[in-house]
Design an enzyme around this catalytic site. Structure first.
Site, PDB file in Angstrom:
ATOM      1  N   ASP A   1      46.284  28.714  37.628  1.00 32.69           N
ATOM      2  CA  ASP A   1      45.960  29.139  38.996  1.00 32.69           C
ATOM      3  C   ASP A   1      44.737  30.042  38.914  1.00 32.69           C
ATOM      4  O   ASP A   1      44.334  30.462  37.826  1.00 32.69           O
ATOM      5  CB  ASP A   1      47.153  29.902  39.604  1.00 32.69           C
ATOM      6  CG  ASP A   1      46.874  30.359  41.044  1.00 32.69           C
ATOM      7  OD1 ASP A   1      46.395  29.533  41.845  1.00 32.69           O
ATOM      8  OD2 ASP A   1      47.107  31.542  41.370  1.00 32.69           O
ATOM      9  N   SER A   2      44.178  30.371  40.082  1.00 33.55           N
ATOM     10  CA  SER A   2      43.069  31.316  40.120  1.00 33.55           C
ATOM     11  C   SER A   2      43.547  32.742  39.845  1.00 33.55           C
ATOM     12  O   SER A   2      42.725  33.634  39.645  1.00 33.55           O
ATOM     13  CB  SER A   2      42.420  31.281  41.503  1.00 33.55           C
ATOM     14  OG  SER A   2      43.374  31.676  42.470  1.00 33.55           O
TER      15      SER A   2
ATOM     16  N   TYR B   1      39.428  31.448  44.555  1.00 32.26           N
ATOM     17  CA  TYR B   1      38.736  30.158  44.496  1.00 32.26           C
ATOM     18  C   TYR B   1      38.501  29.609  45.912  1.00 32.26           C
ATOM     19  O   TYR B   1      37.604  28.791  46.112  1.00 32.26           O
ATOM     20  CB  TYR B   1      39.594  29.122  43.739  1.00 32.26           C
ATOM     21  CG  TYR B   1      39.580  29.209  42.219  1.00 32.26           C
ATOM     22  CD1 TYR B   1      38.943  30.240  41.540  1.00 32.26           C
ATOM     23  CD2 TYR B   1      40.215  28.224  41.474  1.00 32.26           C
ATOM     24  CE1 TYR B   1      38.949  30.285  40.142  1.00 32.26           C
ATOM     25  CE2 TYR B   1      40.224  28.261  40.074  1.00 32.26           C
ATOM     26  CZ  TYR B   1      39.594  29.291  39.420  1.00 32.26           C
ATOM     27  OH  TYR B   1      39.594  29.325  38.043  1.00 32.26           O
ATOM     28  N   GLY B   2      39.335  30.041  46.856  1.00 32.11           N
ATOM     29  CA  GLY B   2      39.312  29.465  48.211  1.00 32.11           C
ATOM     30  C   GLY B   2      37.943  29.358  48.864  1.00 32.11           C
ATOM     31  O   GLY B   2      37.614  28.315  49.436  1.00 32.11           O
TER      32      GLY B   2
ATOM     33  N   CYS C   1      47.806  25.485  41.870  1.00 31.99           N
ATOM     34  CA  CYS C   1      46.824  26.054  42.784  1.00 31.99           C
ATOM     35  C   CYS C   1      46.418  24.915  43.716  1.00 31.99           C
ATOM     36  O   CYS C   1      45.958  23.870  43.243  1.00 31.99           O
ATOM     37  CB  CYS C   1      45.627  26.568  41.988  1.00 31.99           C
ATOM     38  SG  CYS C   1      44.245  27.121  43.010  1.00 31.99           S
TER      39      CYS C   1
ATOM     40  N   GLU D   1      46.577  39.712  45.535  1.00 35.24           N
ATOM     41  CA  GLU D   1      45.996  40.113  44.245  1.00 35.24           C
ATOM     42  C   GLU D   1      45.828  41.627  44.161  1.00 35.24           C
ATOM     43  O   GLU D   1      45.876  42.194  43.080  1.00 35.24           O
ATOM     44  CB  GLU D   1      44.645  39.418  44.009  1.00 35.24           C
ATOM     45  CG  GLU D   1      44.754  37.921  43.740  1.00 35.24           C
ATOM     46  CD  GLU D   1      45.283  37.553  42.338  1.00 35.24           C
ATOM     47  OE1 GLU D   1      45.195  38.380  41.417  1.00 35.24           O
ATOM     48  OE2 GLU D   1      45.799  36.415  42.197  1.00 35.24           O
TER      49      GLU D   1
ATOM     50  N   CYS E   1      49.214  27.328  49.768  1.00 37.25           N
ATOM     51  CA  CYS E   1      48.524  28.134  48.757  1.00 37.25           C
ATOM     52  C   CYS E   1      49.641  28.798  47.973  1.00 37.25           C
ATOM     53  O   CYS E   1      50.573  29.364  48.566  1.00 37.25           O
ATOM     54  CB  CYS E   1      47.640  29.188  49.407  1.00 37.25           C
ATOM     55  SG  CYS E   1      46.988  30.413  48.233  1.00 37.25           S
TER      56      CYS E   1
ATOM     57  N   HIS F   1      49.772  31.422  46.371  1.00 34.64           N
ATOM     58  CA  HIS F   1      49.903  32.873  46.534  1.00 34.64           C
ATOM     59  C   HIS F   1      50.818  33.221  47.715  1.00 34.64           C
ATOM     60  O   HIS F   1      51.370  34.327  47.752  1.00 34.64           O
ATOM     61  CB  HIS F   1      48.535  33.516  46.821  1.00 34.64           C
ATOM     62  CG  HIS F   1      47.680  33.748  45.615  1.00 34.64           C
ATOM     63  ND1 HIS F   1      47.041  32.734  44.955  1.00 34.64           N
ATOM     64  CD2 HIS F   1      47.345  34.903  44.961  1.00 34.64           C
ATOM     65  CE1 HIS F   1      46.339  33.252  43.947  1.00 34.64           C
ATOM     66  NE2 HIS F   1      46.517  34.551  43.929  1.00 34.64           N
TER      67      HIS F   1
HETATM   68  N1  DGL Z   1      46.766  30.024  44.617  1.00 37.01           N
HETATM   69  C1  DGL Z   1      45.592  29.296  45.012  1.00 37.01           C
HETATM   70  C2  DGL Z   1      45.952  28.143  45.931  1.00 37.01           C
HETATM   71  O1  DGL Z   1      47.071  27.680  45.882  1.00 37.01           O
HETATM   72  C3  DGL Z   1      44.563  30.123  45.485  1.00 37.01           C
HETATM   73  C4  DGL Z   1      43.710  30.682  45.767  1.00 37.01           C
HETATM   74  C5  DGL Z   1      42.382  31.286  45.751  1.00 37.01           C
HETATM   75  O2  DGL Z   1      42.008  31.684  44.659  1.00 37.01           O
HETATM   76  O3  DGL Z   1      41.755  31.336  46.793  1.00 37.01           O
HETATM   77  O4  DGL Z   1      45.143  27.649  46.661  1.00 37.01           O
END
Ligand code: DGL
Length: 272
Positions: free
Chosen positions: A13-14, A45-46, A76, A155, A187, A189
Site C-alpha cells: 500500500d502507499s 498516491y491518490g 491499495c 496517516e 480506499c 485507509h
Molecule cells: N490506501 C490507498 C487506496 O486504497 C491509498 C491511498 C493514497 O495513498 O492516496 O487507495
C-alpha cells in the site's frame, strides 16, 4: 529448502491503509506469513498521475520479489486501478487487487441497486469501480465521490478525533441526498475512519470494505493452487519507507499487538 507454500504473501500500500486488508488476511488465513510494504514516504498516491503510481507500485513489487513470496496482494485501490494489469504482466505468481472483491461485496449487499463509492482522486477518476460493478451488474445507480482529505487524516494519526468526525461528515454530505443503501470504502485507509464514516451516513447504509472479500479470494486462489501454508507460527515482517515510529503506532492500534517495523529504501524501474 523452503517449500513454495511456506513463502509469504506480499501485501503493499502507499502507507498504513493496507493493514486493514492484512488484518483480515491474518484472521482468515492465520497460517500465512505476511510481508507488508507501506510506501509512506510517497503517500498519498491518490493525487498522483497514473504513470507515477505505476512506477512506485513496481518499485514495491521489485522489493517484494527479492523476498520469499508466493503471491502479491495490492492492498491499495489507487495502485490497483493504475497498475494491477502491469504487475500481473511482470511477475509469475498470483497477483490480487482490491477493486473486484469490493465490487462483488457491494453487489451482494445492495437491495435497491444504488451504491455509493468513495475513494482517492486517482481511484474515482479512473472509473475502476463503475467498470467493475457494471461488469457484474449492468443495472445499478452509482454515486462516486473523491475524499482527498481522508488519507492524510489517517496517516497523521487523527482517527477517533472530533476533527476526523467533522471532516468526514462534511466531505460525505453530497451522498446524504442520495438513496444509496450501500457504500463502498474504495480506499483501504478508510476502514481506519469507519467510526467517523458510520456517524456521517444513515444507519441503514451497509458499509463495505474490500478486506473480507479480498481475503476470501486469496484463500480460494491459494487453495486452488495448492499453496496454502501449514506453518504454525508465521513471522510477519512490516516495512515502511517513512517513519517506523508513526507506522508502528497506527499498526499496533489497529492490530492490538506490538509490531516491529523495518525501514527500507525503494528503487524505481522506469515503466510505461
Ligand atoms: N490506501 C490507498 C487506496 O486504497 C491509498 C491511498 C493514497 O495513498 O492516496 O487507495
Amino acid at each position: 529448502m523452503q517449500q513454495t507454500r511456506d513463502r509469504a504473501i506480499g501485501i503493499l500500500d502507499s502507507g498504513v491503509g493496507g493493514l486493514t486488508v492484512a488484518r483480515e488476511v491474518m484472521r482468515q488465513l492465520p497460517r500465512e506469513t505476511i510481508y507488508y510494504v507501506g510506501d509512506t514516504k510517497r503517500c498519498p498516491y491518490g493525487p498522483r498521475s497514473k504513470e507515477e503510481v505505476r512506477k512506485f507500485t513496481m518499485g514495491i513489487v521489485r522489493f517484494l520479489m527479492n523476498h520469499p513470496i508466493k503471491a502479491i496482494l495490492i492492498a491499495c485501490n489507487t495502485a490497483t486501478a493504475a497498475a494491477l494489469d502491469l504487475v500481473r504482466e511482470q511477475v509469475d505468481i498470483p497477483v490480487l487487487g482490491v477493486i473486484d472483491p469490493g465490487a462483488r461485496a457491494a453487489i451482494k449487499a445492495t437491495k435497491n441497486k444504488t451504491i455509493g463509492v468513495i475513494g482517492t482522486q486517482g481511484t474515482i477518476q479512473s472509473g475502476a469501480y463503475e467498470q467493475a460493478l457494471r461488469k457484474i451488474h449492468p443495472d445499478l445507480t452509482i454515486h462516486s465521490l473523491a475524499c482527498p482529505a481522508f488519507v492524510p487524516l489517517v496517516e497523521s494519526g487523527y482517527r477517533h478525533t472530533a476533527l476526523a468526525d467533522d471532516i468526514v461528515a462534511d466531505t460525505l454530505s453530497p451522498l446524504r441526498n442520495t438513496s444509496m443503501d450501500t457504500l463502498i470504502l474504495g480506499c483501504t485507509h478508510y476502514p481506519l475512519l469507519a467510526d467517523s464514516i458510520r456517524k456521517a451516513v444513515s444507519e441503514s447504509v451497509s458499509i463495505i470494505s474490500s478486506a473480507e472479500e479480498t481475503a476470501v479470494e486469496l484463500s480460494t486462489i491459494l487453495q486452488h493452487q495448492q499453496l496454502l501454508s501449514d506453518q504454525h507460527s508465521p513471522k510477519h515482517r512490516f516495512f515502511t519507507t517513512g517513519s517506523t515510529e508513526s507506522f508502528s503506532k497506527i499498526a499496533e492500534d489497529w492490530f492490538g499487538f506490538p509490531v516491529k517495523v523495518e525501514q527500507v529504501e525503494l528503487y524505481f524501474p522506469s515503466v510505461g
